[in-house]
Design an enzyme around this catalytic site. Structure first.
Site, mmCIF file in Angstrom:
data_model
loop_
_atom_site.group_PDB
_atom_site.id
_atom_site.type_symbol
_atom_site.label_atom_id
_atom_site.label_comp_id
_atom_site.label_asym_id
_atom_site.label_seq_id
_atom_site.Cartn_x
_atom_site.Cartn_y
_atom_site.Cartn_z
ATOM 1 N N LYS A 13 -0.561 16.768 -4.185
ATOM 2 C CA LYS A 13 0.696 16.311 -4.795
ATOM 3 C C LYS A 13 0.449 15.470 -6.042
ATOM 4 C CE LYS A 13 2.199 13.837 -1.351
ATOM 5 N NZ LYS A 13 1.193 13.996 -0.287
ATOM 6 N N ARG A 88 9.069 10.061 2.607
ATOM 7 C CA ARG A 88 8.076 10.445 3.610
ATOM 8 C C ARG A 88 8.656 10.398 5.011
ATOM 9 N NH1 ARG A 88 3.258 9.022 0.656
ATOM 10 N NH2 ARG A 88 1.383 9.653 1.747
ATOM 11 N N ARG A 123 -12.444 13.067 -2.567
ATOM 12 C CA ARG A 123 -11.498 12.542 -3.544
ATOM 13 C C ARG A 123 -11.932 11.193 -4.125
ATOM 14 N NH1 ARG A 123 -5.123 12.297 -2.469
ATOM 15 N NH2 ARG A 123 -5.506 10.677 -0.920
ATOM 16 N N ARG A 156 -10.910 5.679 -2.150
ATOM 17 C CA ARG A 156 -9.936 4.841 -1.449
ATOM 18 C C ARG A 156 -10.401 4.602 -0.020
ATOM 19 N NH1 ARG A 156 -4.384 7.862 -2.517
ATOM 20 N NH2 ARG A 156 -4.235 7.418 -0.291
ATOM 21 N N ARG A 167 -3.581 9.719 9.190
ATOM 22 C CA ARG A 167 -2.553 10.033 8.190
ATOM 23 C C ARG A 167 -1.965 11.416 8.418
ATOM 24 N NH1 ARG A 167 -5.836 8.989 2.991
ATOM 25 N NH2 ARG A 167 -3.980 9.570 1.836
HETATM 26 P P1 ADP Z 1 -1.475 10.456 0.187
HETATM 27 O O1 ADP Z 1 -0.315 11.244 -0.291
HETATM 28 O O2 ADP Z 1 -2.756 11.047 -0.262
HETATM 29 O O3 ADP Z 1 -1.432 10.134 1.638
HETATM 30 P P2 ADP Z 1 -0.421 8.043 -1.068
HETATM 31 O O4 ADP Z 1 -1.130 7.356 -2.156
HETATM 32 O O5 ADP Z 1 0.835 8.746 -1.365
HETATM 33 O O6 ADP Z 1 -1.515 9.024 -0.473
HETATM 34 O O7 ADP Z 1 -0.103 7.015 0.110
HETATM 35 C C1 ADP Z 1 -1.077 6.153 0.649
HETATM 36 C C2 ADP Z 1 -0.473 5.203 1.649
HETATM 37 O O8 ADP Z 1 0.568 4.413 1.027
HETATM 38 C C3 ADP Z 1 0.221 5.843 2.839
HETATM 39 O O9 ADP Z 1 -0.674 6.186 3.847
HETATM 40 C C4 ADP Z 1 1.202 4.721 3.246
HETATM 41 O O10 ADP Z 1 0.554 3.699 3.954
HETATM 42 C C5 ADP Z 1 1.657 4.171 1.913
HETATM 43 N N1 ADP Z 1 2.859 4.891 1.404
HETATM 44 C C6 ADP Z 1 2.966 5.575 0.233
HETATM 45 N N2 ADP Z 1 4.187 6.113 0.093
HETATM 46 C C7 ADP Z 1 4.900 5.780 1.205
HETATM 47 C C8 ADP Z 1 6.209 6.043 1.681
HETATM 48 N N3 ADP Z 1 7.074 6.794 0.976
HETATM 49 N N4 ADP Z 1 6.572 5.531 2.889
HETATM 50 C C9 ADP Z 1 5.732 4.778 3.599
HETATM 51 N N5 ADP Z 1 4.483 4.507 3.232
HETATM 52 C C10 ADP Z 1 4.044 4.987 2.045
#
Ligand code: ADP
Ligand code: ZN
Length: 210
Positions: A13, A88, A123, A156, A167
């Site tokens: 994404k 999400r 990554r 990360r 996750r």
């Molecule tokens: P990825 O899509 O690779 O999982 P992100 O950078 O989008 O990585 O998200 C990393 C972390 O940030 C998630 O595991 C969560 O803890 C938090 N996070 C990001 N966006 C949201 C969201 N919309 N709702 C809740 N937690 C979020």
């Protein structure tokens, strides 16, 4: 155009959002990047989010909804935006609807789970601007350094294998139901993620034009 990128963690994404944002000249709003930035700057929100993030759990809805509301109100979002990593959960999607934000297209990036695990372990992200890279499939021009801002590329903490599995579980339980949510609104398009970044972008562009 107002676009949502859906998909499992590691589906690509963020990578696609970075490409699309240049092609379409609209900003990407990545809640993950905003939270990581807050963490780096030691804000109260960042502190609160840290424990959730490190364990691969979702940050509470009201926190991320607040972040997105504030960000979408800014001037650069008025001609369109790409949401990466938000919504999400169903309550987050409902909050977006309640804000009166009209979404035009939802792209669901589908990638097999085995591939995802491999991708996430390779990554790397730019420490400064958050742009994603991969040690095999998406290398920067100079090893370890971001093409855009010369920031250092780092792994990360939540890209380590145990957290990745947590996750993915959260994704299936909380996020996957959004496919049905947006399909019911007639906005969902499925795109199968290809190994080649550009090939995937081409498919997304076709889906957006349709
Ligand atoms: P990825 O899509 O690779 O999982 P992100 O950078 O989008 O990585 O998200 C990393 C972390 O940030 C998630 O595991 C969560 O803890 C938090 N996070 C990001 N966006 C949201 C969201 N919309 N709702 C809740 N937690 C979020
Ligand atoms: Zn960078």
């Amino acid at each position: 155009m107002n676009i949502i990128m859906l998909g499992a963690p590691g589906a690509g994404k963020g990578t696609q959002a970075a490409v699309l944002c240049e092609k379409l000249n609209i900003p990407t709003i990545s809640t993950g990047n905003i939270i990581r930035e807050a963490l780096k700057n030691g804000t109260e929100m960042g502190q609160k989010a840290k424990s959730y993030m490190d364990e691969g759990k979702l940050v509470p809805d009201e926190v991320v909804i607040g972040i997105v509301k504030e960000r979408l109100a800014q001037d650069d979002c008025q001609n369109g935006f790409i949401l990466d990593g938000f919504p999400r959960t169903i309550p987050q999607a409902e909050a977006l609807d309640a804000m009166g934000v009209v979404i035009d297209k939802v792209i669901n990036l589908e990638v097999e789970e085995e591939l995802i695990i491999n991708r996430m372990s390779g990554r790397r992200v730019c420490e400064k601007c958050g742009r994603p890279y991969h040690i095999e499939t998406l290398k920067p021009r100079v090893e370890g350094i971001c093409d855009d801002c010369q920031g250092a590329l780092v792994q990360r903490k939540d890209d380590h294998i145990d957290t990745v599995k947590a996750r993915l579980e959260v994704y299936h339980k909380e996020t996957e139901p959004l496919k049905d949510y947006y399909a019911a609104q007639g906005k969902l398009t499925e795109v199968v993620g290809q190994n080649d970044v550009k090939a995937t972008t081409d498919r997304i562009m076709k889906a957006l034009e349709a």
